[in-house]
Structures are given as structure tokens and as C-alpha cells.
Scaffold this active site. Structure first.
Site, PDB file in Angstrom:
ATOM      1  N   GLY A  53      -1.409   7.532  -7.685  1.00  0.00           N
ATOM      2  CA  GLY A  53      -2.238   8.496  -6.975  1.00  0.00           C
ATOM      3  C   GLY A  53      -3.639   8.713  -7.507  1.00  0.00           C
ATOM      4  O   GLY A  53      -4.189   9.813  -7.358  1.00  0.00           O
ATOM      5  N   HIS A 107      -8.150  -0.602   0.901  1.00  0.00           N
ATOM      6  CA  HIS A 107      -7.613  -1.895   0.440  1.00  0.00           C
ATOM      7  C   HIS A 107      -8.508  -2.422  -0.678  1.00  0.00           C
ATOM      8  O   HIS A 107      -9.735  -2.413  -0.544  1.00  0.00           O
ATOM      9  CB  HIS A 107      -7.562  -2.913   1.587  1.00  0.00           C
ATOM     10  CG  HIS A 107      -6.959  -4.208   1.171  1.00  0.00           C
ATOM     11  ND1 HIS A 107      -5.598  -4.380   0.987  1.00  0.00           N
ATOM     12  CD2 HIS A 107      -7.537  -5.399   0.871  1.00  0.00           C
ATOM     13  CE1 HIS A 107      -5.360  -5.619   0.589  1.00  0.00           C
ATOM     14  NE2 HIS A 107      -6.523  -6.257   0.495  1.00  0.00           N
ATOM     15  N   GLN A 144     -15.294   1.719  -9.682  1.00  0.00           N
ATOM     16  CA  GLN A 144     -16.626   1.456  -9.144  1.00  0.00           C
ATOM     17  C   GLN A 144     -16.654   1.381  -7.612  1.00  0.00           C
ATOM     18  O   GLN A 144     -17.729   1.386  -7.014  1.00  0.00           O
ATOM     19  CB  GLN A 144     -17.184   0.143  -9.727  1.00  0.00           C
ATOM     20  CG  GLN A 144     -17.400   0.213 -11.229  1.00  0.00           C
ATOM     21  CD  GLN A 144     -18.017  -1.045 -11.784  1.00  0.00           C
ATOM     22  OE1 GLN A 144     -18.385  -1.975 -11.049  1.00  0.00           O
ATOM     23  NE2 GLN A 144     -18.112  -1.103 -13.105  1.00  0.00           N
TER      24      GLN A 144
HETATM   25  C1  GRF Z   1      -5.129   1.049  -4.917  1.00  0.00           C
HETATM   26  O1  GRF Z   1      -5.698  -0.046  -5.569  1.00  0.00           O
HETATM   27  C2  GRF Z   1      -5.270   0.869  -3.421  1.00  0.00           C
HETATM   28  O2  GRF Z   1      -6.446   0.185  -3.020  1.00  0.00           O
HETATM   29  C3  GRF Z   1      -4.101   0.026  -3.117  1.00  0.00           C
HETATM   30  O3  GRF Z   1      -3.051   0.542  -3.924  1.00  0.00           O
HETATM   31  C4  GRF Z   1      -3.626   1.109  -5.112  1.00  0.00           C
HETATM   32  C5  GRF Z   1      -3.117   2.536  -5.250  1.00  0.00           C
HETATM   33  O4  GRF Z   1      -3.550   3.113  -6.423  1.00  0.00           O
HETATM   34  N1  GRF Z   1      -3.769  -0.007  -1.719  1.00  0.00           N
HETATM   35  P1  GRF Z   1      -3.386   4.694  -6.672  1.00  0.00           P
HETATM   36  O5  GRF Z   1      -1.946   5.059  -6.397  1.00  0.00           O
HETATM   37  O6  GRF Z   1      -4.332   5.415  -5.744  1.00  0.00           O
HETATM   38  O7  GRF Z   1      -3.758   4.871  -8.095  1.00  0.00           O
END
Ligand code: GRF
Length: 196
Positions: free
Chosen positions: A11, A109, A178
Site C-alpha cells: 500500500g 502500472h 520518482q
Molecule cells: C506498484 O508498483 C503498482 O504500480 C503495481 O503494484 C505495486 C503496488 O505497490 N501495480 P504498493 O502496494 O502500492 O506499495
């Protein structure tokens, strides 16, 4: 604007949204609820720490996909959201859900779509493939969700340099810091302002 944030992992993108609503970078927006398909993941703790309604709705808890899809739709509908944010949500969104909320679902993504996206491209895998291919620049994309995987209209993208010696983990962290934690809150703010 009431939003529901759907998560599967730790998250950090959810945290960026929480923090940027708190510091005013995102205006006119409230997180009405957070839904995860993993009850033990830290994202739910982040939501609860911020006083946000949070629950787990997992396919594992239902007899079949149809039962899960119904529960997931009901779980979102009760918040009557204006926008649904998929922030690292690894569950396939059923077509009926896309139809119900067309133009109101966005996804982050971790690549510059159309590179390294589509079925099988999620989490660390995306960065492994980018390093394997030897690209010098990667990044992240926020897009609207349609029936395809990572195929909806693009809202924002941000490029990130690939450095010599990068591992998938190091690159993932740089792309989050970033790009992702910047463009996802910005896209939400743009939508709240009617700019997208
Ligand atoms: C992120 O890199 C997002 O782009 C991808 O899954 C990951 C989730 O990370 N779809 P987090 O749970 O928000 O730390």
C-alpha cells in the site's frame, strides 16, 4: 469526490494518496473506503491508521468467481464512489464491473505503457523484464480501466532512468518514488478538478 482505493499489497501508493489528501496536494477528495483481497497485507493497516474504513474481500472466501464478483461489487457500491482507484490491485476486474463504473476506474502500472504491460506483467516481473530488455528509461502510467489489461486511455506517465547495476527491487523502488507516488495523486486531483 469520494474514492474507493483497491489494493493487494503493502500500500505505498495508498499511503501517497492519504498523505497528499492530508497535505492538500489532492483537493476536494475523500477516501471513503479501502478494499484489499489480502487480509494480512499492510495496506489495510495504513488505512486503519488513517481512520479510513478498510476491509478484505478475497476470492478465497467465496464458492466461485461469480460469488466473489457480486461481493466485490456490493463492497464498492456501498461507498457510492465517484472514482475507483486500483493501486496495486492484482484481481481481474469483471466486465460487468467495468460496465457499471465505465470511465470511473483508474489504475497505476509500473511501466511506460505500452511497454512491459498486459497479462502476466505485474509487480517485480515488470522491472525484471525491463532490465532483461536493457531499456535505459522506464517509468509508470496511470490509465482508465477498460475490459482489457492495461489497455485503457492513458491519463499520466512519468519516465524514470534505469541505472547501471539496477536490480528489479532497486528499480521498483525508484519507479515508485520518482513516478508512481507522484502521478497517481496528481491524476486523482486532475479528475477531482474535472481536468481528465
Ligand atoms: C506498484 O508498483 C503498482 O504500480 C503495481 O503494484 C505495486 C503496488 O505497490 N501495480 P504498493 O502496494 O502500492 O506499495
Amino acid at each position: 469526490m469520494d474514492i474507493v482505493v483497491c489494493v493487494s499489497g503493502g500500500g505505498t501508493n495508498l499511503q501517497a494518496i492519504i498523505d497528499k489528501i492530508a497535505d492538500g496536494t489532492i483537493e476536494n477528495t475523500r477516501i471513503a473506503g479501502v478494499i484489499s483481497n489480502n487480509k494480512d497485507e499492510y495496506a489495510l493497516t495504513r488505512a486503519r491508521n488513517a481512520g479510513i474504513d478498510a476491509e478484505c474481500i478475497s476470492p478465497k472466501d467465496y464458492a466461485d468467481r461469480e460469488e466473489f464478483n457480486k461481493a466485490f461489487l456490493a463492497g464498492v457500491e456501498k461507498y457510492d464512489p465517484d472514482l475507483i482507484v486500483l493501486a496495486g490491485f492484482l484481481v481481474n476486474i469483471p466486465p460487468a464491473f467495468v460496465e457499471r463504473y465505465r470511465g470511473k476506474i483508474i489504475n497505476i502500472h509500473p511501466s511506460l505503457i505500452p511497454s512491459f504491460c498486459g497479462k502476466g506483467y505485474y509487480g517485480l516481473k515488470v522491472h525484471e523484464k525491463a532490465l532483461e530488455r536493457g531499456v535505459k528509461v522506464t517509468g509508470a502510467t496511470v490509465h482508465y480501466v477498460d475490459e482489457g489489461t492495461d489497455t485503457g486511455p492513458i491519463i499520466l506517465q512519468k519516465a524514470v532512468e534505469v541505472m547501471p547495476g539496477d536490480t528489479p527491487e532497486v528499480l521498483q523502488k525508484r519507479v515508485m518514488e520518482q513516478a508512481e507516488w507522484i502521478i497517481l495523486p496528481k491524476a486523482i486531483d486532475m479528475i477531482a478538478k474535472g481536468l481528465s
